[in-house]
Design a protein around this motif. Structure first.
Motif, mmCIF file in Angstrom:
data_model
loop_
_atom_site.group_PDB
_atom_site.id
_atom_site.type_symbol
_atom_site.label_atom_id
_atom_site.label_comp_id
_atom_site.label_asym_id
_atom_site.label_seq_id
_atom_site.Cartn_x
_atom_site.Cartn_y
_atom_site.Cartn_z
ATOM 1 N N GLY A 141 0.837 -1.193 0.000
ATOM 2 C CA GLY A 141 0.000 0.000 0.000
ATOM 3 C C GLY A 141 0.870 1.239 0.000
ATOM 4 N N PRO A 142 0.293 2.419 -0.201
ATOM 5 C CA PRO A 142 1.082 3.660 -0.262
ATOM 6 C C PRO A 142 1.668 4.027 1.089
ATOM 7 C CG PRO A 142 -1.273 4.147 -0.289
ATOM 8 C CD PRO A 142 -1.153 2.664 -0.421
ATOM 9 N N SER A 143 2.540 5.022 1.083
ATOM 10 C CA SER A 143 3.198 5.464 2.310
ATOM 11 C C SER A 143 2.194 6.056 3.287
ATOM 12 C CB SER A 143 4.261 6.519 1.967
ATOM 13 O OG SER A 143 4.847 7.048 3.122
ATOM 14 N N GLY A 144 2.404 5.755 4.574
ATOM 15 C CA GLY A 144 1.621 6.391 5.621
ATOM 16 C C GLY A 144 0.282 5.765 5.924
ATOM 17 N N VAL A 145 0.054 4.500 5.517
ATOM 18 C CA VAL A 145 -1.249 3.875 5.763
ATOM 19 C C VAL A 145 -1.199 2.798 6.849
ATOM 20 C CG1 VAL A 145 -2.164 4.383 3.470
ATOM 21 C CG2 VAL A 145 -0.918 2.239 3.843
ATOM 22 N N THR A 307 -1.759 8.739 7.718
ATOM 23 C CA THR A 307 -2.018 8.649 9.159
ATOM 24 C C THR A 307 -0.957 9.382 9.974
ATOM 25 O OG1 THR A 307 -0.821 6.529 9.321
ATOM 26 C CG2 THR A 307 -3.190 6.435 8.895
ATOM 27 N N ARG A 308 0.255 9.515 9.439
ATOM 28 C CA ARG A 308 1.285 10.252 10.165
ATOM 29 C C ARG A 308 0.901 11.720 10.319
ATOM 30 N NH1 ARG A 308 4.792 7.517 6.290
ATOM 31 N NH2 ARG A 308 5.477 5.545 7.187
ATOM 32 N N GLN A 309 0.217 12.263 9.322
ATOM 33 C CA GLN A 309 -0.220 13.655 9.412
ATOM 34 C C GLN A 309 -1.303 13.806 10.480
ATOM 35 O OE1 GLN A 309 -1.386 14.699 5.421
ATOM 36 N NE2 GLN A 309 0.711 15.099 4.770
ATOM 37 N N LEU A 310 -2.176 12.813 10.593
ATOM 38 C CA LEU A 310 -3.182 12.851 11.654
ATOM 39 C C LEU A 310 -2.505 12.876 13.021
ATOM 40 C CD1 LEU A 310 -5.697 10.186 10.259
ATOM 41 C CD2 LEU A 310 -6.019 12.661 10.267
ATOM 42 N N GLU A 311 -1.498 12.018 13.198
ATOM 43 C CA GLU A 311 -0.753 12.003 14.463
ATOM 44 C C GLU A 311 -0.049 13.328 14.696
ATOM 45 O OE1 GLU A 311 1.660 8.588 15.443
ATOM 46 O OE2 GLU A 311 0.745 7.465 13.811
ATOM 47 N N GLY A 312 0.461 13.929 13.632
ATOM 48 C CA GLY A 312 1.172 15.183 13.760
ATOM 49 C C GLY A 312 0.298 16.300 14.292
ATOM 50 N N SER A 441 9.652 8.026 -3.175
ATOM 51 C CA SER A 441 9.059 7.351 -2.018
ATOM 52 C C SER A 441 9.863 7.642 -0.760
ATOM 53 C CB SER A 441 8.984 5.846 -2.260
ATOM 54 O OG SER A 441 8.504 5.176 -1.130
ATOM 55 N N THR A 442 11.193 7.623 -0.866
ATOM 56 C CA THR A 442 12.051 7.911 0.270
ATOM 57 C C THR A 442 11.842 9.328 0.754
ATOM 58 O OG1 THR A 442 13.735 6.375 -0.563
ATOM 59 C CG2 THR A 442 14.435 7.957 1.091
ATOM 60 N N ALA A 443 11.692 10.265 -0.196
ATOM 61 C CA ALA A 443 11.504 11.675 0.166
ATOM 62 C C ALA A 443 10.200 11.884 0.904
ATOM 63 C CB ALA A 443 11.545 12.539 -1.093
ATOM 64 N N ASP A 444 9.225 10.984 0.684
ATOM 65 C CA ASP A 444 7.898 11.154 1.267
ATOM 66 C C ASP A 444 7.730 10.417 2.591
ATOM 67 O OD1 ASP A 444 5.200 12.120 1.096
ATOM 68 O OD2 ASP A 444 4.565 10.077 0.616
ATOM 69 N N ILE A 445 8.772 9.604 2.983
ATOM 70 C CA ILE A 445 8.628 8.774 4.186
ATOM 71 C C ILE A 445 9.130 9.523 5.401
ATOM 72 C CG2 ILE A 445 9.527 6.724 5.356
ATOM 73 C CD1 ILE A 445 9.446 5.280 2.699
ATOM 74 N N SER A 446 8.338 9.453 6.446
ATOM 75 C CA SER A 446 8.794 9.972 7.741
ATOM 76 C C SER A 446 8.342 9.022 8.811
ATOM 77 C CB SER A 446 8.225 11.369 8.001
ATOM 78 O OG SER A 446 6.823 11.334 7.974
ATOM 79 N N TYR A 447 9.264 8.233 9.301
ATOM 80 C CA TYR A 447 8.901 7.189 10.282
ATOM 81 C C TYR A 447 9.451 7.533 11.621
ATOM 82 C CZ TYR A 447 9.422 2.863 12.813
ATOM 83 O OH TYR A 447 9.432 1.901 13.779
#
Length: 447
Positions: A141-145, A307-312, A441-447
């Motif tokens: 699935g896409p990043s952040g799900v 979902t990371r933006q929701l947490e943010g 994809s790497t530029a968009d990942i924030s874990y």
């Protein structure tokens, strides 16, 4: 407490400390501190100022410990060290069985909705019965799900239920980097390629995140294929995540694709409105704050994909409530939403990252790409790196040339050369496009 990064935790701890210490003391001593790691119930904090560390140790250790407990909800021992010692702590952390960020991810705090229900059920089934059902399990699935959340939940569940089992979790980029070190330098820490293989081929459960990053990297794919076969023949559990179905990754080795297709595919799409509402409510509860339904619905309505933006947003609200002691209104929440969406925009892709990714894919060194050597493999890798630099950045031909030590006419020639070259080379075209996808994809990942 919702955990995303050690910097997020430290920022909130500092706000707690500000309630007690004077502004002068904070600016003199606390601002010189930075977090290093959380491991084994110990919180390591460093500074390059030995005097500041001494003042903190003499006067503020109890305050730091109490602030950390307030934020994290559990006790941590505070450990102070000079920055020169940081690397020792980070190297030791991989051998610790203590508390780490990964331990906070569980099935209990994963919000189940229509877009992830099957993936959640499949992951829980694997965690309850590793090696018996759904092997390999492929989550995509896409990043952040929530793919990484489920993978770490599997790891943590198995660790608790089957403490005797040996588990390895690794991101595919780190897998590749470790392999390169083992092959080129003969070392993995203090080990060799044999140690690398023993590390991954003698486990009960192997979890590899973002496996799409190995596409096109022949040596890494060969190593993963052999590791996969060894584990599968020994009836060991394998779980991988990807950002898209394997059939869409044209440069993924056909042997690997066929192995993955023998398992169970579980996709996760962007969360629907009801799931997003559940995520916001749960994160708010974990952060110890109460939000009205209107504010929760507003957040869930405006942040739809990640979902990371929701947490943010929830974390910003937590900090606001702790600092201001006020209930946030709609205007404040809308401002935080705009900030998060703006902050979450992918970082610009740097030339250095492009060169590194191309070097890994074409099995050459970064220094060779920047050299004047003209073997066929190096010329192709160099031209591809310039072409991707033009595709993935806003830099001019002149600026790209300066990064490669070439003039703008050379860059223009090489870009045009690759454009022509790719027209009748479908495999090479897919290879280049996969590099571009991985970089974005790497530029968009924030874990």
């Amino acid at each position: 407490m919702s955990v995303n990064s050690i910097e997020d935790i430290w920022a909130v701890i500092c706000e707690e400390c500000k309630k007690t210490v004077s502004e002068f003391a904070f600016d003199c001593f606390f601002v010189k501190l930075k977090p290093v790691s959380l491991s084994g119930g110990e919180f390591y904090i460093s500074s390059n100022d030995e005097y500041a560390l001494g003042i903190i140790e003499q006067n503020y250790m109890d305050l730091l410990k109490e602030a950390t407990k307030t934020v994290m909800g559990i006790d941590f021992e505070i450990k102070l060290l000079l920055e020169d010692d940081e690397e020792k702590i980070k190297n030791a952390e991989q051998f610790s069985d203590g508390l780490s960020f990964e331990d906070f991810f569980s099935f209990e705090n994963f919000i189940v909705g229509s877009t992830n229900r099957f993936a959640h059920a499949a992951s829980l089934a694997v965690a309850d019965n590793p090696n018996i059902v759904y092997n390999p399990l492929v989550i995509y699935g896409p990043s952040g799900v929530g793919k990484t959340h489920l993978m770490l939940a599997i790891k943590n569940h198995i660790r608790k239920k089957f403490p005797h089992k040996k588990i390895e979790y690794v991101r595919s980029e780190e897998f590749t980097n470790q392999l390169i070190v083992a092959l080129q330098e003969g070392k993995l820490g203090l080990g060799t390629i044999d140690d690398f293989r023993n590390k991954y081929r003698h486990v009960d459960v192997l979890l590899i995140d973002d496996i799409h990053f190995i596409a096109g990297k022949e040596q890494t794919q060969e190593e993963f294929f052999n590791t996969f076969n060894t584990l599968q023949q020994s009836n060991k559990q394998i779980v991988v995540t990807l950002d898209r179905p394997p059939k869409e990754i044209k440069t993924l080795d056909n042997r690997i694709r066929s192995r993955l297709e023998s398992g169970l595919f579980a996709d996760i799409t962007t969360p629907d409105f009801e799931t997003r509402v559940g995520i916001v409510f749960t994160k708010a509860e974990q952060c110890g704050i109460e939000l009205s339904e209107n504010l929760v619905y507003l957040i869930a309505e405006q942040i739809k994909s990640n979902t990371r933006q929701l947490e943010g947003v929830v974390k910003k609200l937590q900090a606001f409530i702790k600092i201001q002691g006020k209930t946030p209104n709609i205007t404040i929440v809308q401002n935080f939403i705009r900030d998060i969406i703006s902050d979450s925009k992918p970082e610009p892709i740097k030339i250095e990252k492009i060169i590194a990714e191309v070097a890994k894919t074409y099995n050459v060194s970064e220094s060779d790409i920047l050299s004047n050597r003209r073997t066929a493999s190096l010329v192709l890798a160099r031209q591809v790196a310039m072409y991707i630099s033009r595709e993935c950045t806003d830099l001019s031909f002149k600026a790209i040339g300066e990064c490669f030590g070439k003039d703008h006419t050379t860059v223009l020639y090489n870009v045009n050369r690759i454009e022509e070259f790719l027209k009748d080379k479908p495999y090479q075209k897919e290879l280049v496009y996969d590099i571009i996808k991985n970089l974005k994809s790497t530029a968009d990942i924030s874990y």
